[in-house]
Write a protein that holds these residues in place. Sequence first.
Motif, PDB file in Angstrom:
ATOM      1  N   VAL A 114       0.845  -1.199   0.000  1.00  0.00           N
ATOM      2  CA  VAL A 114       0.000   0.000   0.000  1.00  0.00           C
ATOM      3  C   VAL A 114       0.884   1.254   0.000  1.00  0.00           C
ATOM      4  CG1 VAL A 114      -1.802   1.256   1.255  1.00  0.00           C
ATOM      5  CG2 VAL A 114      -1.859  -1.246   1.172  1.00  0.00           C
ATOM      6  N   SER A 115       1.919   1.257   0.835  1.00  0.00           N
ATOM      7  CA  SER A 115       2.837   2.408   0.881  1.00  0.00           C
ATOM      8  C   SER A 115       3.493   2.638  -0.469  1.00  0.00           C
ATOM      9  CB  SER A 115       3.947   2.173   1.914  1.00  0.00           C
ATOM     10  OG  SER A 115       3.398   2.008   3.179  1.00  0.00           O
ATOM     11  N   MET A 116       3.972   1.552  -1.056  1.00  0.00           N
ATOM     12  CA  MET A 116       4.637   1.675  -2.347  1.00  0.00           C
ATOM     13  C   MET A 116       3.678   2.280  -3.379  1.00  0.00           C
ATOM     14  SD  MET A 116       4.620   0.231  -5.527  1.00  0.00           S
ATOM     15  CE  MET A 116       3.962  -1.434  -5.382  1.00  0.00           C
ATOM     16  N   LEU A 117       2.433   1.772  -3.422  1.00  0.00           N
ATOM     17  CA  LEU A 117       1.460   2.278  -4.400  1.00  0.00           C
ATOM     18  C   LEU A 117       1.180   3.766  -4.162  1.00  0.00           C
ATOM     19  CD1 LEU A 117      -0.999  -0.766  -4.418  1.00  0.00           C
ATOM     20  CD2 LEU A 117       0.445  -0.042  -6.341  1.00  0.00           C
ATOM     21  N   CYS A 118       1.011   4.152  -2.893  1.00  0.00           N
ATOM     22  CA  CYS A 118       0.706   5.557  -2.584  1.00  0.00           C
ATOM     23  C   CYS A 118       1.861   6.454  -3.014  1.00  0.00           C
ATOM     24  CB  CYS A 118       0.431   5.734  -1.095  1.00  0.00           C
ATOM     25  SG  CYS A 118      -1.146   5.024  -0.582  1.00  0.00           S
ATOM     26  N   GLU A 119       3.092   5.976  -2.819  1.00  0.00           N
ATOM     27  CA  GLU A 119       4.241   6.792  -3.207  1.00  0.00           C
ATOM     28  C   GLU A 119       4.379   6.835  -4.730  1.00  0.00           C
ATOM     29  OE1 GLU A 119       7.441   5.188  -0.797  1.00  0.00           O
ATOM     30  OE2 GLU A 119       6.313   5.796   0.997  1.00  0.00           O
ATOM     31  N   ALA A 120       4.231   5.673  -5.370  1.00  0.00           N
ATOM     32  CA  ALA A 120       4.421   5.614  -6.825  1.00  0.00           C
ATOM     33  C   ALA A 120       3.332   6.399  -7.557  1.00  0.00           C
ATOM     34  CB  ALA A 120       4.431   4.163  -7.297  1.00  0.00           C
ATOM     35  N   ALA A 121       2.112   6.471  -6.962  1.00  0.00           N
ATOM     36  CA  ALA A 121       0.985   7.101  -7.662  1.00  0.00           C
ATOM     37  C   ALA A 121       1.080   8.623  -7.680  1.00  0.00           C
ATOM     38  CB  ALA A 121      -0.335   6.666  -7.028  1.00  0.00           C
ATOM     39  N   GLY A 122       1.978   9.192  -6.878  1.00  0.00           N
ATOM     40  CA  GLY A 122       2.131  10.653  -6.886  1.00  0.00           C
ATOM     41  C   GLY A 122       0.841  11.332  -6.459  1.00  0.00           C
ATOM     42  N   ASP A 123       0.251  12.153  -7.354  1.00  0.00           N
ATOM     43  CA  ASP A 123      -1.007  12.820  -7.018  1.00  0.00           C
ATOM     44  C   ASP A 123      -2.238  11.986  -7.392  1.00  0.00           C
ATOM     45  OD1 ASP A 123       0.186  14.983  -5.840  1.00  0.00           O
ATOM     46  OD2 ASP A 123       0.295  16.133  -7.711  1.00  0.00           O
ATOM     47  N   GLY A 124      -2.043  10.814  -7.967  1.00  0.00           N
ATOM     48  CA  GLY A 124      -3.167   9.912  -8.213  1.00  0.00           C
ATOM     49  C   GLY A 124      -3.655   9.342  -6.898  1.00  0.00           C
ATOM     50  N   ILE A 125      -4.921   8.902  -6.852  1.00  0.00           N
ATOM     51  CA  ILE A 125      -5.405   8.321  -5.600  1.00  0.00           C
ATOM     52  C   ILE A 125      -5.296   6.797  -5.645  1.00  0.00           C
ATOM     53  CG2 ILE A 125      -6.946  10.253  -5.062  1.00  0.00           C
ATOM     54  CD1 ILE A 125      -9.296   8.392  -5.817  1.00  0.00           C
ATOM     55  N   VAL A 126      -5.110   6.215  -4.461  1.00  0.00           N
ATOM     56  CA  VAL A 126      -5.004   4.757  -4.320  1.00  0.00           C
ATOM     57  C   VAL A 126      -6.168   4.299  -3.454  1.00  0.00           C
ATOM     58  CG1 VAL A 126      -3.613   2.853  -3.428  1.00  0.00           C
ATOM     59  CG2 VAL A 126      -2.502   4.802  -4.570  1.00  0.00           C
ATOM     60  N   VAL A 127      -7.082   3.538  -4.050  1.00  0.00           N
ATOM     61  CA  VAL A 127      -8.263   3.080  -3.334  1.00  0.00           C
ATOM     62  C   VAL A 127      -8.033   1.640  -2.890  1.00  0.00           C
ATOM     63  CG1 VAL A 127     -10.755   2.700  -3.464  1.00  0.00           C
ATOM     64  CG2 VAL A 127      -9.688   4.550  -4.810  1.00  0.00           C
ATOM     65  N   VAL A 128      -7.960   1.432  -1.585  1.00  0.00           N
ATOM     66  CA  VAL A 128      -7.854   0.072  -1.047  1.00  0.00           C
ATOM     67  C   VAL A 128      -9.251  -0.322  -0.573  1.00  0.00           C
ATOM     68  CG1 VAL A 128      -6.759  -1.431   0.643  1.00  0.00           C
ATOM     69  CG2 VAL A 128      -5.446   0.431  -0.406  1.00  0.00           C
ATOM     70  N   ASP A 129      -9.845  -1.255  -1.284  1.00  0.00           N
ATOM     71  CA  ASP A 129     -11.234  -1.665  -1.041  1.00  0.00           C
ATOM     72  C   ASP A 129     -11.234  -2.772   0.004  1.00  0.00           C
ATOM     73  OD1 ASP A 129     -13.766  -2.781  -1.180  1.00  0.00           O
ATOM     74  OD2 ASP A 129     -13.763  -3.033  -3.358  1.00  0.00           O
ATOM     75  N   GLU A 130     -11.526  -2.386   1.244  1.00  0.00           N
ATOM     76  CA  GLU A 130     -11.515  -3.353   2.351  1.00  0.00           C
ATOM     77  C   GLU A 130     -12.927  -3.860   2.657  1.00  0.00           C
ATOM     78  OE1 GLU A 130      -9.327  -1.937   5.780  1.00  0.00           O
ATOM     79  OE2 GLU A 130      -7.404  -2.220   4.758  1.00  0.00           O
ATOM     80  N   ALA A 131     -13.651  -4.260   1.621  1.00  0.00           N
ATOM     81  CA  ALA A 131     -14.999  -4.789   1.833  1.00  0.00           C
ATOM     82  C   ALA A 131     -14.971  -5.977   2.798  1.00  0.00           C
ATOM     83  CB  ALA A 131     -15.607  -5.210   0.497  1.00  0.00           C
ATOM     84  N   TYR A 132     -13.864  -6.713   2.775  1.00  0.00           N
ATOM     85  CA  TYR A 132     -13.744  -7.908   3.624  1.00  0.00           C
ATOM     86  C   TYR A 132     -12.767  -7.691   4.765  1.00  0.00           C
ATOM     87  CZ  TYR A 132     -16.102  -9.715  -0.418  1.00  0.00           C
ATOM     88  OH  TYR A 132     -17.014  -9.888  -1.420  1.00  0.00           O
ATOM     89  N   GLY A 133     -12.473  -6.421   5.065  1.00  0.00           N
ATOM     90  CA  GLY A 133     -11.421  -6.094   6.041  1.00  0.00           C
ATOM     91  C   GLY A 133     -11.591  -6.770   7.389  1.00  0.00           C
ATOM     92  N   GLU A 134     -12.824  -6.872   7.853  1.00  0.00           N
ATOM     93  CA  GLU A 134     -13.052  -7.428   9.202  1.00  0.00           C
ATOM     94  C   GLU A 134     -12.726  -8.912   9.295  1.00  0.00           C
ATOM     95  OE1 GLU A 134     -15.299  -5.544   7.540  1.00  0.00           O
ATOM     96  OE2 GLU A 134     -16.180  -4.038   8.877  1.00  0.00           O
ATOM     97  N   PHE A 135     -12.585  -9.586   8.142  1.00  0.00           N
ATOM     98  CA  PHE A 135     -12.298 -11.028   8.166  1.00  0.00           C
ATOM     99  C   PHE A 135     -10.801 -11.326   8.118  1.00  0.00           C
ATOM    100  CE2 PHE A 135     -16.596 -10.892   6.225  1.00  0.00           C
ATOM    101  CZ  PHE A 135     -17.267 -11.688   7.136  1.00  0.00           C
ATOM    102  N   ARG A 136      -9.955 -10.293   8.129  1.00  0.00           N
ATOM    103  CA  ARG A 136      -8.508 -10.517   8.021  1.00  0.00           C
ATOM    104  C   ARG A 136      -8.024 -11.504   9.083  1.00  0.00           C
ATOM    105  NH1 ARG A 136      -8.758  -5.238   9.121  1.00  0.00           N
ATOM    106  NH2 ARG A 136      -7.260  -5.432  10.806  1.00  0.00           N
ATOM    107  N   ARG A 137      -7.012 -12.305   8.707  1.00  0.00           N
ATOM    108  CA  ARG A 137      -6.410 -13.192   9.695  1.00  0.00           C
ATOM    109  C   ARG A 137      -5.599 -12.368  10.685  1.00  0.00           C
ATOM    110  NH1 ARG A 137      -3.663 -17.331   5.601  1.00  0.00           N
ATOM    111  NH2 ARG A 137      -3.441 -15.348   4.513  1.00  0.00           N
ATOM    112  N   THR A 138      -5.395 -12.911  11.871  1.00  0.00           N
ATOM    113  CA  THR A 138      -4.620 -12.226  12.906  1.00  0.00           C
ATOM    114  C   THR A 138      -3.245 -11.869  12.341  1.00  0.00           C
ATOM    115  OG1 THR A 138      -5.710 -13.740  14.414  1.00  0.00           O
ATOM    116  CG2 THR A 138      -3.930 -12.393  15.330  1.00  0.00           C
TER     117      THR A 138
END
Length: 359
Positions: free
Chosen positions: A177-201
């Motif tokens: 995510v960090s790499m994408l945000c840096e590489a995208a410059g002024d572009g936006i990076v959308v991380v779609d966490e529709a399933y975020g609550e199910f992440r493994r520990t």
Amino acid sequence: MTFPPIRDELRGLEPYGAPQLSKDTAPVQLNVNENPYPPSEAVVADIAKAVAEAAATLNRYPDREFTELREALAAYLGHGVSPSQMWAANGSNEVMLQLLQAFGGPGRTALSFAPTYSMYPEYARDTVTEWVVGHRETDFSLDLDAARAKVKEIRPHVVLLPSPNNPTGTALPPEAVSMLCEAAGDGIVVVDEAYGEFRRTGTPSALELLPAYRNLVVTRTMSKAFALAGARLGYLAAAPEICDAIRVVRLPYHLSAVTQATALAALRHAPELLGAVDALRAERDTTVDWLRDQGLQVADSDANFVLFGVFGDRHAVWQGMLDRGVLIRETGPDGWLRVSVGTPDEMTAFKNALTEVLT
Ligand SMILES: *Cc1c(COP(=O)(O)O)cnc(C)c1O
């Protein structure tokens, strides 16, 4: 001109959607990643009461800024997110469309890495945004160097990535995510966490990176872990400037008073509505192990579904399952199928049906 004068690129296209079959045809429904547990009587009663109160005001337009809901969503998300960083719409799919309406458009480009969510290219098409896909590795992870090179080459206005990914279940590590945000410059990076609550520990959320990147957008939904797919409420957290840009393109009063009342009442019961998440995560891990024991290939999953294969004729397997009353999803790369995690009884039915189909 031919009638109806639909846009040329839309002519002859079918509307998107997984088969929506009746309970009679498919008693075991494991195809759209819903939470299988309906709300309790107490939650139903509280939502009904809130909706009744909203009904008494339906001669008026709702709060256009859904102030109370933004406050409640920010409190629920935590991570120091403020109400001015919250935006919501009718499902996170509408949020995604609004993002492309505001940040995509003619002459602009959106980028994802396949396999990725099958709705994104439709929103790009609908907003006349050019759609470009890079590729994931064979284990569905992202090669950071290749992804950085792709972002630098394409210079997208919007990068769209689900994490955990649909249909593979793969979560993005924070360094991606960090790499994408840096590489995208002024572009936006959308991380779609529709399933975020199910992440493994041990799998962090991109929300932790919001303070570091003003171009990062994290979307969430009440449709999956929150067991509220029927209410249609999705939301995002991002810099206030991003929320202000979306305000320009949203329809007036897009969130009805009934939707706002329902979501607020549901958020008051967050612990209960999320109560099944741990059981679903455990059931998912058991399902992954069981499928591997059958000698199948299975993608590691941080979501409430599992992608498995590889079948020479996946449609025949899908149909065989449906003939046994179990509806799963024919999606993902060639030869793979996706099953949503249901109740223990539903997963037993799934395993029994698959055993029959494969022998
Ligand atoms: C299910 C899903 C959503 C959520 O859709 P809603 O419109 O909020 O119901 C968003 N993104 C992905 C990748 C999904 O699978």
